[in-house]
Design an enzyme around this catalytic site. Structure first.
Site, PDB file in Angstrom:
ATOM      1  CG  LEU A 108      -1.967  -1.079   1.355  1.00  0.00           C
ATOM      2  CD1 LEU A 108      -2.712  -0.966   2.681  1.00  0.00           C
ATOM      3  CD2 LEU A 108      -2.932  -1.024   0.189  1.00  0.00           C
ATOM      4  CG  ASP A 109       0.501   4.072  -3.093  1.00  0.00           C
ATOM      5  OD1 ASP A 109       1.267   3.181  -3.485  1.00  0.00           O
ATOM      6  OD2 ASP A 109      -0.378   4.599  -3.801  1.00  0.00           O
ATOM      7  CD  GLN A 110       3.162   8.778   1.920  1.00  0.00           C
ATOM      8  OE1 GLN A 110       2.959   8.798   3.131  1.00  0.00           O
ATOM      9  NE2 GLN A 110       2.788   9.755   1.109  1.00  0.00           N
TER      10      GLN A 110
END
Length: 247
Positions: A108-110
């Site tokens: 998952l993206d930051q």
């Protein structure tokens, strides 16, 4: 299995370190301190304490984490802290060697929050992350601009992203509010949700805009707080394994 080997496989350090913990009286089984590192136990389901903390033996680790914003799904993060810092040391050190510890199943993206699976079972990781199995993942999206029916229909019929001429489409998509929608994907392309929303003329909000709420039949529990984790139950594993088999 010897108590020393049980501790070693569960991530409590080298065999020598594990033997030391036992010999110093820091390990108890069924509430009884055990100072004999060679004493054998049936490992499956064994509960024990190490320095007062309760643990249970797991041959393989299957976890869920409620990922917060501002964390990277990387062992070597570049800008933000790693999600692995949210896990206790034994989980990060399980099995020993170069491939010790659990790995995130996909990323998952930051700035994306929500359900993240982790495991040290390579076959499970591959099965859950391979595009061949089409495991559905549900994302709750907050867009910068109002969402209309035309955008929903475009997401369902397919949009073209800049790195692939073949259209990608949502497996399901519904409007949940003026600026919000629920989007189900069975692929895992780079920044796919954000790029799909951009392709229909909208944009995912930078803060609090993207949250993964479900993988297969496994939903993020309402009582699992941001930054917390827990072991998957047998029923959890059945739910997500069924989704992978359907794919």
């Amino acid at each position: 299995m010897s108590l020393q080997d049980i501790l070693y496989t569960q991530g409590f350090g080298t065999r020598r370190v594990c033997a030391g913990l036992i010999q110093q009286g820091f390990v108890a089984v069924a509430g009884v301190p055990c100072a004999d590192a060679a004493m054998e136990f049936i490992a499956d389901g064994l509960q024990f304490t190490v320095q007062g903390a309760l643990w249970e033996y797991h041959e393989k680790a299957y976890l869920m984490l409620h990922k917060p914003a501002g964390y990277e799904c990387s062992q070597k993060p570049s800008t933000y802290p790693s999600i692995y810092t949210l896990l206790p040391a034994p989980i990060r050190q399980r099995g020993g060697g170069a491939a010790a510890g659990v790995q995130a199943v996909g990323r998952l993206d930051q700035d994306t929050t929500g359900l993240l699976l982790l495991s040290d079972d390579g076959k499970f990781i591959h099965r859950m992350s391979s595009p061949k199995h089409h495991v559905p993942k549900v994302y709750e999206v907050r867009a910068k601009h109002p969402v209309d029916d035309k955008q929903i229909q475009k997401l369902l019929s397919g949009v073209v992203l800049d790195d692939d001429p073949k259209p990608v489409k949502a497996a399901a998509c519904e409007k949940t509010g003026e600026n919000t929608l629920s989007l189900t994907l069975t692929e895992g392309k780079y920044h796919q949700v954000k790029r799909m929303i951009a392709a229909v003329g909208n944009r995912v909000e930078d803060v609090g805009g993207l949250h993964r709420s479900r993988i297969g039949e496994l939903a993020l529990p309402a009582d699992l707080k941001v930054g917390e984790w827990h072991w998957l139950t047998a029923q959890d594993l059945l739910n997500i394994s069924a989704a992978a088999k359907k794919g």
